[in-house]
Enzyme design. Structure first.
Site, short mmCIF file in Angstrom:
data_model
loop_
_atom_site.label_atom_id
_atom_site.label_comp_id
_atom_site.label_asym_id
_atom_site.label_seq_id
_atom_site.Cartn_x
_atom_site.Cartn_y
_atom_site.Cartn_z
CG HIS A 181 -3.47 3.12 2.50
ND1 HIS A 181 -3.67 3.13 1.35
CD2 HIS A 181 -3.48 1.79 3.22
CE1 HIS A 181 -4.38 2.05 1.33
NE2 HIS A 181 -4.00 0.83 2.36
CB CYS A 183 -0.87 0.12 1.17
SG CYS A 183 -2.20 -1.45 1.17
CG ASN A 191 -6.89 -0.51 1.55
OD1 ASN A 191 -6.85 0.11 0.33
ND2 ASN A 191 -7.08 -1.26 2.72
N1 COA Z 1 -19.09 -8.36 9.40
C1 COA Z 1 -19.74 -8.04 11.23
N2 COA Z 1 -18.99 -8.69 11.67
C2 COA Z 1 -18.04 -8.71 12.01
C3 COA Z 1 -17.40 -8.33 9.93
C4 COA Z 1 -18.00 -8.18 8.87
N3 COA Z 1 -17.77 -8.41 7.76
N4 COA Z 1 -16.06 -8.97 10.12
C5 COA Z 1 -16.09 -9.33 11.51
N5 COA Z 1 -16.80 -9.16 12.23
C6 COA Z 1 -16.90 -9.47 13.75
C7 COA Z 1 -15.93 -10.90 14.18
O1 COA Z 1 -15.96 -12.38 13.62
C8 COA Z 1 -15.56 -10.23 15.67
O2 COA Z 1 -16.53 -10.77 16.56
P1 COA Z 1 -16.67 -12.00 17.16
O3 COA Z 1 -16.30 -10.35 18.29
O4 COA Z 1 -17.67 -12.26 18.02
O5 COA Z 1 -15.15 -12.93 17.64
C9 COA Z 1 -15.85 -8.79 15.97
O6 COA Z 1 -16.60 -8.32 14.29
C10 COA Z 1 -14.30 -8.13 16.04
O7 COA Z 1 -14.16 -8.17 14.50
P2 COA Z 1 -12.40 -7.83 14.97
O8 COA Z 1 -11.55 -8.24 14.00
O9 COA Z 1 -11.60 -8.03 16.52
O10 COA Z 1 -12.61 -6.47 14.32
P3 COA Z 1 -12.58 -5.31 14.25
O11 COA Z 1 -12.62 -3.93 15.16
O12 COA Z 1 -10.29 -5.10 14.21
O13 COA Z 1 -12.08 -4.34 12.59
C11 COA Z 1 -10.44 -4.21 10.42
C12 COA Z 1 -11.42 -5.12 11.76
C13 COA Z 1 -9.96 -4.80 9.88
C14 COA Z 1 -11.58 -3.49 10.05
C15 COA Z 1 -9.81 -3.18 11.38
O14 COA Z 1 -8.85 -4.20 12.06
C16 COA Z 1 -8.94 -2.38 10.30
O15 COA Z 1 -9.40 -2.01 9.67
N6 COA Z 1 -7.62 -2.64 10.55
C17 COA Z 1 -6.60 -1.93 10.26
C18 COA Z 1 -6.04 -3.31 8.91
C19 COA Z 1 -5.54 -2.64 6.94
O16 COA Z 1 -5.71 -1.21 7.70
N7 COA Z 1 -4.76 -3.67 6.61
C20 COA Z 1 -5.08 -3.16 5.69
C21 COA Z 1 -3.77 -2.97 4.85
S1 COA Z 1 -3.55 -1.58 4.23
#
Ligand code: COA
Length: 310
Positions: free
Chosen positions: A237, A110, A267
């Site tokens: 980004h 990215c 993204n």
């Molecule tokens: N819809 C509903 N629930 C979802 C879901 C979706 N699309 N995706 C995950 N969940 C659930 C999970 O299963 C989890 O449930 P649980 O608590 O029962 O286990 C809960 O939501 C929380 O999941 P988690 O992965 O901890 O959520 P988060 O708050 O960390 O958000 C991202 C996830 C990916 C949005 C976040 O971590 C993020 O944006 N990280 C930065 C990553 C990034 O930018 N990466 C790109 C690389 S450049």
């Protein structure tokens, strides 16, 4: 040292939109979850027969249409090229009938567009090059598992292009920064033999992104001789709106300093900063003299920054 300017930008996004309500029908998710956790409402998805190089060529054509210059070097940032060879820059040059130039691909996930910009700036300053075209194009849908609700909601496809020049150094690039923390190299994985589809340690990437944004803002302001009291904008980004909210909070900056179009593109990996820059430019969001900070971060874990005097 020669001055290097960002002369023009270009962009291309596919027609097809994938909305949160479309995703509700594909995986167990809701518009509300996606919106509150990421800020994303819809993304663009390339057609099956539309590849990363096709989008790169269209963005490049858009950019070249705004300047009366031929590039003497082309750098194509991509992590989603459809082939190893011909590599993407070769395909783009062929499509655009660009001759008498050097061309290569650059992959820094990215952070790739800002990495390319830093490389291009120094090649103009130290080498024989005068006009360098950069494309950043990603077909993220190719590496997205549409049965995995945790990741399929994040990504979209698109391409951007930038023209750097020492001939008309408007929008001067004042400073650049490149970095990598390879201890986090397995936090973001895609495109391998066993792990073909994107997967990540979302929480670790989130924390890293917020920390590195704060550090980059401070370092780029320092290198540009500016301070937090000056008029400046940040084009980060576009990974997650919440990352920008946390970065704004921790840097004690107002949210409106952060330019964000993630709601309608998602993204798009290395294309995202270029798409946002092109859109912001079209909307006239910067006035002459403003400082614009581009900050890339992502897989690697890599980061890259550039300060531009608008
Ligand atoms: N819809 C509903 N629930 C979802 C879901 C979706 N699309 N995706 C995950 N969940 C659930 C999970 O299963 C989890 O449930 P649980 O608590 O029962 O286990 C809960 O939501 C929380 O999941 P988690 O992965 O901890 O959520 P988060 O708050 O960390 O958000 C991202 C996830 C990916 C949005 C976040 O971590 C993020 O944006 N990280 C930065 C990553 C990034 O930018 N990466 C790109 C690389 S450049």
């Amino acid at each position: 040292m020669k001055k290097v300017g960002l002369l023009a930008t270009g962009s291309y996004t596919p027609e097809r939109k994938l909305t949160n309500s479309d995703l509700e029908k594909m995986v167990d998710t809701t518009d509300e979850w996606i919106t509150t956790r990421t800020g994303i409402k819809e993304r663009r998805i390339a057609a099956d027969n539309e590849y990363s190089s096709d989008m790169a060529a269209k963005a490049a054509r858009d950019c070249l249409g705004k300047v009366n210059l031929r590039p003497d070097l082309l750098i194509s940032s991509t992590a989603t090229a459809e082939r190893a060879c011909p590599y993407q820059a070769s395909i783009v040059a062929n499509r655009l009938n660009l001759t008498n130039l050097g061309a290569f691909d650059l992959n820094a996930a990215c952070s790739g567009l800002v990495y390319s910009l830093a490389v291009a700036k120094s090649m103009i300053q130290t080498g024989p090059y005068r006009n360098i075209l950069i494309t950043a194009s990603e077909k993220m849908s190719m590496l997205t598992d549409y049965t995995d609700r945790a990741s399929c909601i994040l990504f979209g496809d698109g391409a951007a292009a930038l023209m750097l020049s020492s001939e008309q150094p408007e929008h001067e690039i004042l400073a650049t920064e490149l970095g990598l923390d390879a201890t986090g190299s397995d936090y973001v994985i895609m495109g391998g033999r066993e792990d073909y589809y994107f997967r990540q340690d979302g929480r670790k990437v989130f924390k890293f992104a917020v920390t590195i944004m704060g550090e980059m803002i401070d370092r780029l302001l320092l290198k540009s001789g500016a301070s937090k009291n000056d008029d400046f904008y940040i084009i980060p980004h576009q990974a997650n709106y919440r990352i920008l909210e946390s970065a704004a909070r921790e840097s004690k900056l107002p949210q409106d300093r952060f330019i964000c179009y993630i709601d309608h593109y998602g993204n798009t990996s290395s294309a995202s900063i270029g798409l946002a820059l092109d859109e912001a430019e079209k909307e006239g969001r910067f006035k002459k003299g403003d400082l614009v900070l581009l900050i890339g971060f992502g897989g690697g874990l890599s980061w890259a920054g550039a300060a531009i005097r608008w």
